[in-house]
Design a protein around this motif. Structure first.
Motif, PDB file in Angstrom:
ATOM      1  N   UNK A 156     -21.036  33.749  53.911  1.00  6.86           N
ATOM      2  CA  UNK A 156     -21.476  32.391  54.276  1.00  6.86           C
ATOM      3  C   UNK A 156     -21.538  32.291  55.800  1.00  6.86           C
ATOM      4  N   UNK A 157     -22.455  31.458  56.285  1.00 10.44           N
ATOM      5  CA  UNK A 157     -22.583  31.236  57.726  1.00 10.44           C
ATOM      6  C   UNK A 157     -21.578  30.180  58.147  1.00 10.44           C
ATOM      7  N   UNK A 158     -20.768  30.478  59.155  1.00 11.26           N
ATOM      8  CA  UNK A 158     -19.722  29.527  59.545  1.00 11.26           C
ATOM      9  C   UNK A 158     -19.675  29.372  61.058  1.00 11.26           C
ATOM     10  N   UNK A 159     -19.191  28.220  61.474  1.00 14.66           N
ATOM     11  CA  UNK A 159     -19.017  27.954  62.904  1.00 14.66           C
ATOM     12  C   UNK A 159     -17.773  27.099  63.103  1.00 14.66           C
ATOM     13  N   UNK A 160     -17.221  27.167  64.315  1.00 14.91           N
ATOM     14  CA  UNK A 160     -16.134  26.267  64.668  1.00 14.91           C
ATOM     15  C   UNK A 160     -16.758  24.934  65.055  1.00 14.91           C
ATOM     16  N   UNK A 161     -16.273  23.861  64.472  1.00 14.12           N
ATOM     17  CA  UNK A 161     -16.803  22.532  64.810  1.00 14.12           C
ATOM     18  C   UNK A 161     -15.639  21.675  65.335  1.00 14.12           C
ATOM     19  N   UNK A 162     -15.969  20.573  65.994  1.00 12.59           N
ATOM     20  CA  UNK A 162     -14.917  19.689  66.511  1.00 12.59           C
ATOM     21  C   UNK A 162     -14.075  19.200  65.330  1.00 12.59           C
ATOM     22  N   UNK A 163     -12.741  19.250  65.485  1.00  9.64           N
ATOM     23  CA  UNK A 163     -11.866  18.886  64.355  1.00  9.64           C
ATOM     24  C   UNK A 163     -12.104  17.467  63.854  1.00  9.64           C
ATOM     25  N   UNK A 164     -12.482  16.557  64.770  1.00  7.06           N
ATOM     26  CA  UNK A 164     -12.717  15.180  64.305  1.00  7.06           C
ATOM     27  C   UNK A 164     -14.052  15.052  63.545  1.00  7.06           C
ATOM     28  N   UNK A 165     -14.815  16.149  63.478  1.00  9.50           N
ATOM     29  CA  UNK A 165     -16.090  16.134  62.743  1.00  9.50           C
ATOM     30  C   UNK A 165     -15.997  16.918  61.429  1.00  9.50           C
ATOM     31  N   UNK A 166     -14.891  17.636  61.235  1.00 15.89           N
ATOM     32  CA  UNK A 166     -14.834  18.591  60.122  1.00 15.89           C
ATOM     33  C   UNK A 166     -14.960  17.893  58.759  1.00 15.89           C
ATOM     34  N   UNK A 167     -14.561  16.627  58.693  1.00 13.18           N
ATOM     35  CA  UNK A 167     -14.666  15.866  57.444  1.00 13.18           C
ATOM     36  C   UNK A 167     -16.106  15.690  56.966  1.00 13.18           C
ATOM     37  N   UNK A 168     -17.084  15.973  57.849  1.00 16.83           N
ATOM     38  CA  UNK A 168     -18.499  15.876  57.447  1.00 16.83           C
ATOM     39  C   UNK A 168     -18.963  17.169  56.791  1.00 16.83           C
ATOM     40  N   UNK A 169     -18.150  18.239  56.964  1.00 11.72           N
ATOM     41  CA  UNK A 169     -18.549  19.569  56.486  1.00 11.72           C
ATOM     42  C   UNK A 169     -17.562  20.049  55.429  1.00 11.72           C
ATOM     43  N   UNK A 170     -17.026  21.239  55.645  1.00 10.79           N
ATOM     44  CA  UNK A 170     -15.972  21.759  54.793  1.00 10.79           C
ATOM     45  C   UNK A 170     -15.028  22.523  55.715  1.00 10.79           C
ATOM     46  N   UNK A 171     -13.838  22.833  55.247  1.00  9.36           N
ATOM     47  CA  UNK A 171     -12.886  23.545  56.096  1.00  9.36           C
ATOM     48  C   UNK A 171     -12.518  24.859  55.412  1.00  9.36           C
ATOM     49  N   UNK A 172     -12.375  25.917  56.210  1.00  3.51           N
ATOM     50  CA  UNK A 172     -12.145  27.247  55.640  1.00  3.51           C
ATOM     51  C   UNK A 172     -10.769  27.797  55.992  1.00  3.51           C
ATOM     52  N   UNK A 183     -16.793  38.581  61.857  1.00  2.00           N
ATOM     53  CA  UNK A 183     -16.820  38.535  60.395  1.00  2.00           C
ATOM     54  C   UNK A 183     -15.389  38.416  59.887  1.00  2.00           C
ATOM     55  N   UNK A 184     -15.158  37.415  59.032  1.00  3.92           N
ATOM     56  CA  UNK A 184     -13.824  37.153  58.503  1.00  3.92           C
ATOM     57  C   UNK A 184     -13.869  37.173  56.982  1.00  3.92           C
ATOM     58  N   UNK A 185     -12.701  37.280  56.380  1.00  2.00           N
ATOM     59  CA  UNK A 185     -12.642  37.195  54.925  1.00  2.00           C
ATOM     60  C   UNK A 185     -12.247  35.770  54.552  1.00  2.00           C
ATOM     61  N   UNK A 186     -13.087  35.148  53.728  1.00  2.00           N
ATOM     62  CA  UNK A 186     -12.825  33.764  53.341  1.00  2.00           C
ATOM     63  C   UNK A 186     -11.781  33.742  52.217  1.00  2.00           C
ATOM     64  N   UNK A 187     -10.786  32.899  52.351  1.00  2.96           N
ATOM     65  CA  UNK A 187      -9.719  32.832  51.346  1.00  2.96           C
ATOM     66  C   UNK A 187      -9.787  31.546  50.533  1.00  2.96           C
ATOM     67  N   UNK A 188     -10.172  30.459  51.186  1.00  2.60           N
ATOM     68  CA  UNK A 188     -10.234  29.174  50.485  1.00  2.60           C
ATOM     69  C   UNK A 188     -11.148  28.225  51.255  1.00  2.60           C
ATOM     70  N   UNK A 189     -11.617  27.189  50.580  1.00  2.00           N
ATOM     71  CA  UNK A 189     -12.510  26.223  51.228  1.00  2.00           C
ATOM     72  C   UNK A 189     -12.347  24.869  50.569  1.00  2.00           C
ATOM     73  N   UNK A 190     -12.415  23.811  51.359  1.00  2.00           N
ATOM     74  CA  UNK A 190     -12.369  22.449  50.804  1.00  2.00           C
ATOM     75  C   UNK A 190     -13.532  21.653  51.385  1.00  2.00           C
ATOM     76  N   UNK A 191     -14.327  21.081  50.490  1.00  2.00           N
ATOM     77  CA  UNK A 191     -15.484  20.284  50.898  1.00  2.00           C
ATOM     78  C   UNK A 191     -15.023  18.914  51.388  1.00  2.00           C
ATOM     79  N   UNK A 192     -15.606  18.455  52.489  1.00  2.00           N
ATOM     80  CA  UNK A 192     -15.329  17.131  53.080  1.00  2.00           C
ATOM     81  C   UNK A 192     -13.810  16.833  53.064  1.00  2.00           C
ATOM     82  N   UNK A 193     -13.040  17.673  53.788  1.00  2.00           N
ATOM     83  CA  UNK A 193     -11.574  17.533  53.702  1.00  2.00           C
ATOM     84  C   UNK A 193     -11.066  16.225  54.302  1.00  2.00           C
ATOM     85  N   UNK A 194      -9.992  15.712  53.714  1.00  2.00           N
ATOM     86  CA  UNK A 194      -9.267  14.599  54.331  1.00  2.00           C
ATOM     87  C   UNK A 194      -8.387  15.221  55.428  1.00  2.00           C
ATOM     88  N   UNK A 195      -7.939  14.423  56.423  1.00  2.00           N
ATOM     89  CA  UNK A 195      -7.199  15.012  57.547  1.00  2.00           C
ATOM     90  C   UNK A 195      -6.049  15.913  57.101  1.00  2.00           C
TER      91      UNK A 195
END
Ligand code: G1P
Length: 292
Positions: A156-172, A183-195
């Motif tokens: 998957x294509x990933x980027x570092x985003x501002x932490x106060x914006x991460x709720x619009x995306x997903x967190x890895x 290149x990293x190994x993805x272990x888990x992901x949460x869509x539109x995470x709460x803080x």
């Protein structure tokens, strides 16, 4: 493993760009003089993709017309000596083998990708979100394809985003890979995470390469954020069974699916256009003087 197919989900209702998107698909809005969707298709083609499935809905037939021939228009252009333009118009339909499928219900991105399983069969495939325009020296999809082909797995294509914006995306949640710094190994992901759910500031942005294993995860994926079948939830489950890479890709990403993002994209692309760049720069400078 060779990635030859791509799926472009473009069946969303575009509710962040109303009223324009009431009858014009958001993917057909122009960035300078080409619709958003053409940039996305061109990225796929430059990444070695030969067959493309575009997922549409009942109000988006203009996307099918756009990637078809238009003999009447071509004839008119040729009759007035505009051969180059006529060739360019025809070339749009010849960019790749493009087929369309209607997503009859908008049940979420995961559901959209699941609809593509008869098109992809047993092959790995790329997914490019239809309203995310990427501008990389090396096409972003190609960066993912190369990683996926090298390791023989999903990426998957990933980027570092501002932490106060991460709720619009997903967190890895991810870990390093020996000898790799992008290149990293993805272990888990949460869509539109709460803080309180945030793993990191690393988010998936609009580009994916999957093995057919994603369909096993999607087949019984329960609705997640917003009551929709979320692709991110299925990726998190896939990562528990197979290797999934998170590639920190190079290049700029533009979200054309909301008004400020759309305007920013148009201005940036106008500035880097060989034809309109000079004009746009002068116009912005003149405006800036007037406003200061
Ligand atoms: C989608 C994905 C999300 C991703 C985002 C940006 O969300 O579900 O994981 O971070 O695109 O590419 P959406 O923008 O449709 O809410």
């Amino acid at each position: 493993m060779k990635v030859r197919k791509a799926v472009i989900p473009a069946a969303g209702l575009g509710t962040r760009l109303l009223p324009a998107t009431k009858s014009v698909p958001k993917e057909m809005l122009p960035i300078v003089d080409k619709p958003t969707l053409q940039y996305v298709v061109e990225e796929a083609v430059k990444s070695g993709i030969e067959d493309i499935l575009i997922l549409t809905n009942r109000s988006k037939s203009s996307m099918e017309d756009y990637f078809d021939y238009h003999p009447e228009l071509e004839e008119k252009l040729r009759a007035s000596g505009r051969e180059e333009e006529a060739d360019a118009i025809r070339g749009i339909a010849d960019l790749a083998n493009i087929v369309f499928m209607r997503q009859k219900e908008t049940l979420g991105l995961g559901h959209a990708v699941y609809c593509a399983r008869s098109f992809t069969g047993d092959e790995p495939f790329a997914v490019l979100l239809g309203d995310d325009v990427m501008d990389g020296e090396k096409p972003v999809t190609l960066q993912l394809v190369e990683a996926a082909e090298e390791y023989g797995c999903s990426a998957v294509g990933a980027r570092h985003v501002a932490l106060d914006q991460i709720g619009k995306y997903c967190t890895l949640r991810y870990e390093e890979m020996p000898g790799e710094d992008k290149i990293f190994r993805l272990l888990d992901a949460i869509e539109k995470p709460r803080p309180e759910e945030i793993f990191s500031d690393f988010a998936i942005l609009g580009r994916y390469v999957f093995t057919p294993g994603i369909f096993t995860a999607l087949a019984d994926q329960k609705p997640g954020y917003g009551g929709e079948i979320q692709l991110t939830d299925a990726i998190a489950r896939l990562a528990k069974r197979e290797t999934v890479l998170a590639v920190d890709f190079e290049g700029r990403r533009f979200d054309t699916g909301n008004v400020p993002g759309y305007l920013e994209t148009v201005v940036e692309y106008a500035l880097s256009s060989p034809e309109y760049g000079g004009w746009m720069r002068e116009f912005i400078l003149k405006k800036a003087r007037e406003l200061s």
